[in-house]
Design a protein around this motif. Structure first.
Motif, mmCIF file in Angstrom:
data_model
loop_
_atom_site.group_PDB
_atom_site.id
_atom_site.type_symbol
_atom_site.label_atom_id
_atom_site.label_comp_id
_atom_site.label_asym_id
_atom_site.label_seq_id
_atom_site.Cartn_x
_atom_site.Cartn_y
_atom_site.Cartn_z
ATOM 1 N N GLY A 7 -8.032 -9.030 -5.666
ATOM 2 C CA GLY A 7 -7.978 -9.453 -4.263
ATOM 3 C C GLY A 7 -6.617 -9.958 -3.839
ATOM 4 N N GLU A 8 -6.395 -9.857 -2.523
ATOM 5 C CA GLU A 8 -5.109 -10.270 -1.931
ATOM 6 C C GLU A 8 -4.802 -11.746 -2.242
ATOM 7 O OE1 GLU A 8 -3.115 -8.117 -0.095
ATOM 8 O OE2 GLU A 8 -1.631 -9.678 0.289
ATOM 9 N N SER A 9 -5.872 -12.572 -2.378
ATOM 10 C CA SER A 9 -5.620 -14.000 -2.596
ATOM 11 C C SER A 9 -4.942 -14.272 -3.937
ATOM 12 C CB SER A 9 -6.927 -14.788 -2.486
ATOM 13 O OG SER A 9 -7.829 -14.296 -3.453
ATOM 14 N N THR A 41 -4.261 2.935 -8.374
ATOM 15 C CA THR A 41 -5.674 3.328 -8.485
ATOM 16 C C THR A 41 -6.419 3.238 -7.152
ATOM 17 O OG1 THR A 41 -6.363 1.099 -9.095
ATOM 18 C CG2 THR A 41 -5.797 2.588 -10.914
ATOM 19 N N THR A 42 -5.696 2.945 -6.058
ATOM 20 C CA THR A 42 -6.319 3.033 -4.734
ATOM 21 C C THR A 42 -5.575 4.116 -3.955
ATOM 22 O OG1 THR A 42 -4.846 1.397 -3.702
ATOM 23 C CG2 THR A 42 -6.894 0.559 -4.646
ATOM 24 N N LEU A 43 -6.241 4.653 -2.929
ATOM 25 C CA LEU A 43 -5.576 5.682 -2.119
ATOM 26 C C LEU A 43 -4.369 5.079 -1.410
ATOM 27 C CD1 LEU A 43 -5.502 8.563 -1.061
ATOM 28 C CD2 LEU A 43 -7.154 7.915 0.700
ATOM 29 N N SER A 78 -12.339 8.041 -7.241
ATOM 30 C CA SER A 78 -13.779 8.283 -7.080
ATOM 31 C C SER A 78 -14.592 6.987 -7.175
ATOM 32 C CB SER A 78 -14.266 9.281 -8.123
ATOM 33 O OG SER A 78 -14.147 8.682 -9.393
ATOM 34 N N THR A 79 -14.022 5.919 -7.706
ATOM 35 C CA THR A 79 -14.791 4.665 -7.809
ATOM 36 C C THR A 79 -14.496 3.700 -6.652
ATOM 37 O OG1 THR A 79 -13.099 3.880 -9.353
ATOM 38 C CG2 THR A 79 -15.139 4.705 -10.318
ATOM 39 N N LEU A 80 -13.663 4.125 -5.717
ATOM 40 C CA LEU A 80 -13.355 3.250 -4.572
ATOM 41 C C LEU A 80 -14.509 3.241 -3.576
ATOM 42 C CD1 LEU A 80 -9.680 4.331 -3.827
ATOM 43 C CD2 LEU A 80 -10.406 2.102 -4.699
HETATM 44 N N1 LIG Z 1 5.005 -2.306 -1.365
HETATM 45 C C1 LIG Z 1 4.693 -1.573 -0.326
HETATM 46 O O1 LIG Z 1 5.462 -0.740 0.142
HETATM 47 C C2 LIG Z 1 3.348 -1.759 0.284
HETATM 48 C C3 LIG Z 1 2.866 -0.848 1.219
HETATM 49 C C4 LIG Z 1 1.576 -1.002 1.712
HETATM 50 C C5 LIG Z 1 0.785 -2.050 1.262
HETATM 51 N N2 LIG Z 1 1.286 -2.922 0.346
HETATM 52 C C6 LIG Z 1 0.462 -4.016 -0.174
HETATM 53 O O2 LIG Z 1 -0.628 -3.442 -0.875
HETATM 54 C C7 LIG Z 1 -1.730 -4.350 -0.855
HETATM 55 C C8 LIG Z 1 -2.979 -3.581 -0.498
HETATM 56 O O3 LIG Z 1 -3.185 -2.581 -1.465
HETATM 57 P P1 LIG Z 1 -4.649 -2.073 -1.828
HETATM 58 O O4 LIG Z 1 -5.345 -1.696 -0.580
HETATM 59 O O5 LIG Z 1 -4.515 -1.095 -2.911
HETATM 60 O O6 LIG Z 1 -5.344 -3.431 -2.293
HETATM 61 P P2 LIG Z 1 -5.874 -3.980 -3.712
HETATM 62 O O7 LIG Z 1 -4.876 -3.808 -4.768
HETATM 63 O O8 LIG Z 1 -6.368 -5.352 -3.451
HETATM 64 O O9 LIG Z 1 -7.108 -3.028 -4.021
HETATM 65 C C9 LIG Z 1 -8.233 -3.080 -3.169
HETATM 66 C C10 LIG Z 1 -9.515 -3.362 -3.973
HETATM 67 O O10 LIG Z 1 -9.859 -2.188 -4.714
HETATM 68 C C11 LIG Z 1 -10.068 -2.536 -6.084
HETATM 69 N N3 LIG Z 1 -9.715 -1.337 -6.844
HETATM 70 C C12 LIG Z 1 -8.472 -0.885 -7.160
HETATM 71 N N4 LIG Z 1 -8.565 0.322 -7.729
HETATM 72 C C13 LIG Z 1 -9.876 0.635 -7.795
HETATM 73 C C14 LIG Z 1 -10.610 1.766 -8.242
HETATM 74 N N5 LIG Z 1 -9.977 2.857 -8.692
HETATM 75 N N6 LIG Z 1 -11.956 1.753 -8.161
HETATM 76 C C15 LIG Z 1 -12.599 0.677 -7.647
HETATM 77 N N7 LIG Z 1 -11.965 -0.405 -7.171
HETATM 78 C C16 LIG Z 1 -10.616 -0.426 -7.247
HETATM 79 C C17 LIG Z 1 -9.207 -3.735 -6.304
HETATM 80 O O11 LIG Z 1 -9.647 -4.473 -7.412
HETATM 81 C C18 LIG Z 1 -9.378 -4.478 -4.980
HETATM 82 O O12 LIG Z 1 -10.576 -5.209 -5.012
HETATM 83 C C19 LIG Z 1 -1.385 -5.428 0.135
HETATM 84 O O13 LIG Z 1 -1.038 -6.592 -0.564
HETATM 85 C C20 LIG Z 1 -0.179 -4.879 0.880
HETATM 86 O O14 LIG Z 1 0.700 -5.892 1.332
HETATM 87 C C21 LIG Z 1 2.535 -2.790 -0.153
#
Ligand SMILES: NC(=O)c1ccc[n+]([C@@H]2O[C@H](COP(=O)([O-])OP(=O)(O)OC[C@H]3O[C@@H](n4cnc5c(N)ncnc54)[C@H](O)[C@@H]3O)[C@@H](O)[C@H]2O)c1
Ligand SMILES: [Zn+2]
Length: 355
Positions: free
Chosen positions: A74-76, A131-133, A173-175
């Motif tokens: 989480g962001e926190s 691991t996130t889109l 696929s798990t997102l």
């Molecule tokens: N550096 C940059 O250029 C840039 C650009 C855009 C955003 N950001 C930053 O990125 C952050 C947001 O990224 P985010 O949306 O990936 O958030 P995140 O990293 O919090 O991931 C979102 C949620 O998905 C979960 N998760 C991650 N991979 C998973 C998977 N494969 N399957 C199931 N759950 C999964 C995480 O545990 C979390 O609960 C913010 O802090 C933002 O400021 C940075």
């Protein structure tokens, strides 16, 4: 199986590998890029459960010695305490400048690991395994790293490019649907900014078919990453063209703040993009029909295009935006789909876009 590699020519340059099942071979990829060294895998509690073992297995079969640290998802967690814990962990494990950090997770893990790597021993190498889109198409590439402060998001950070990015599309696929749509919002952004064909593909497709068609997904991510790479190559330190990537973000950040961050980032960006499209049309800056086209695509991916906050609330939140320079703000205006520009506006003019 389809795999793509996009090269980013910033600093020493690095590759972004995109494709299914890449976690299984991440050890080999890292061996080629990093040579002999020790690795610290940093991840969050959700990703640990899903993918840490797979990554460890691949690393050890390629002869890497690794240690790992997990922090709550989480962001926190993107704060100075987690940063401190990562730095202490690296020190306790006697990491040297020869070694490297592996950021395994979404944008939160990537941003904090990048920052930790930029300050530990005045800089050690790091790699991104998004691991996130959202992290695949945006945060893992380009070298912006940060943590949040009490005073606001991303207020402390550094520019630090990774050595390599490995994006295993199977992890998406798990997102859940919210996390996926968050990533879609940033992906559609590249279409609106630079690539009408990409935008039209989003218009023709939907979330399910995008995820089911592995080739389509890999191509879409590669296309977004290429656009980001091209912009970062021209303006690594965010003084010029890179600011285009803030499309929808000025109003988006205000929406996030007004909601006390309960509206997720991508959703807020979707709202911001829609509002700027509509205001642009009303002002005669944006081609007619653009707002409808943007709204239709975003709604197709379950993204919101308006919000409950008043223009007054949004305006007062935007006034302390960190992208502001003196009394001016650089607003990204859509001329037509695939073509945008930055318009420097006095801060007072912002109200006319938010109305
Ligand atoms: N550096 C940059 O250029 C840039 C650009 C855009 C955003 N950001 C930053 O990125 C952050 C947001 O990224 P985010 O949306 O990936 O958030 P995140 O990293 O919090 O991931 C979102 C949620 O998905 C979960 N998760 C991650 N991979 C998973 C998977 N494969 N399957 C199931 N759950 C999964 C995480 O545990 C979390 O609960 C913010 O802090 C933002 O400021 C940075
Ligand atoms: Zn964003």
């Amino acid at each position: 199986m389809i795999k793509k590699r996009v090269s980013i020519n910033v600093g020493a340059g690095y590759d972004v590998h995109i494709g299914p099942a890449l976690l299984d071979t991440c050890g080999e990829t890292l061996r080629q890029v990093l040579g002999e060294c020790r690795l610290a895998i940093i991840t969050d509690s959700n990703v640990e459960r899903l993918y840490l073992d797979k990554v460890k297995k691949s690393l050890s079969s390629s002869g890497f010695e690794s240690v790992s640290l997990t922090f709550p998802a989480g962001e926190s967690s993107k704060n100075i305490s987690t940063l401190s814990a990562i730095l202490e962990f690296l020190a306790e494990n006697n990491f040297t400048r020869k070694d490297a950090v592996v950021a395994l997770g979404g944008g939160v893990v990537g941003d904090i690991c990048g920052f930790a790597s930029s300050v530990f021993l005045r800089g050690i190498r790091y790699v991104q395994i998004p691991t996130t889109l959202l992290s695949a198409v945006d945060s893992s590439v380009g070298g912006k790293t940060a943590i949040d402060l009490e005073a606001g998001k991303n207020l402390a950070g550094a520019f630090k490019q990774p050595e390599v990015v490995i994006c295993d599309t199977d992890t998406l696929s798990t997102l859940n649907e919210t996390e996926l749509s968050n990533g879609v919002a940033e992906s559609v952004k590249y279409g609106i900014l630079f690539d009408k064909e990409l935008f039209d593909e989003f218009a023709k497709s939907d979330l399910k078919s995008l995820l089911d068609d592995k080739e389509k997904l890999v191509n879409m991510i590669a296309r977004c990453v290429s656009h980001k790479g091209r912009i970062v190559e021209k303006d690594e330190f965010d003084n010029g063209e890179r600011r285009l990537l803030n499309l929808g973000h000025t109003i988006g950040h205000a929406v996030e703040k007004c909601s006390s961050f309960s509206v997720p980032h991508g959703h807020a960006v979707a709202i911001g993009t829609s509002m700027i499209a509509r205001a642009g049309e009303e002002k005669g800056l944006t081609e007619c029909g653009t707002f409808d086209a943007v709204k239709t695509v975003l709604e197709k991916y379950a993204l919101p295009t308006s919000c409950e906050f008043s223009s007054c609330e949004l305006l007062s939140s935007s006034l302390n935006d960190k992208k502001r320079k003196g009394n001016k703000i650089g607003l990204v205006i859509i001329e037509s789909i695939g073509k945008c520009y930055i318009k420097e506006e006095p801060i007072e003019a912002l109200e006319s876009y938010i109305k």
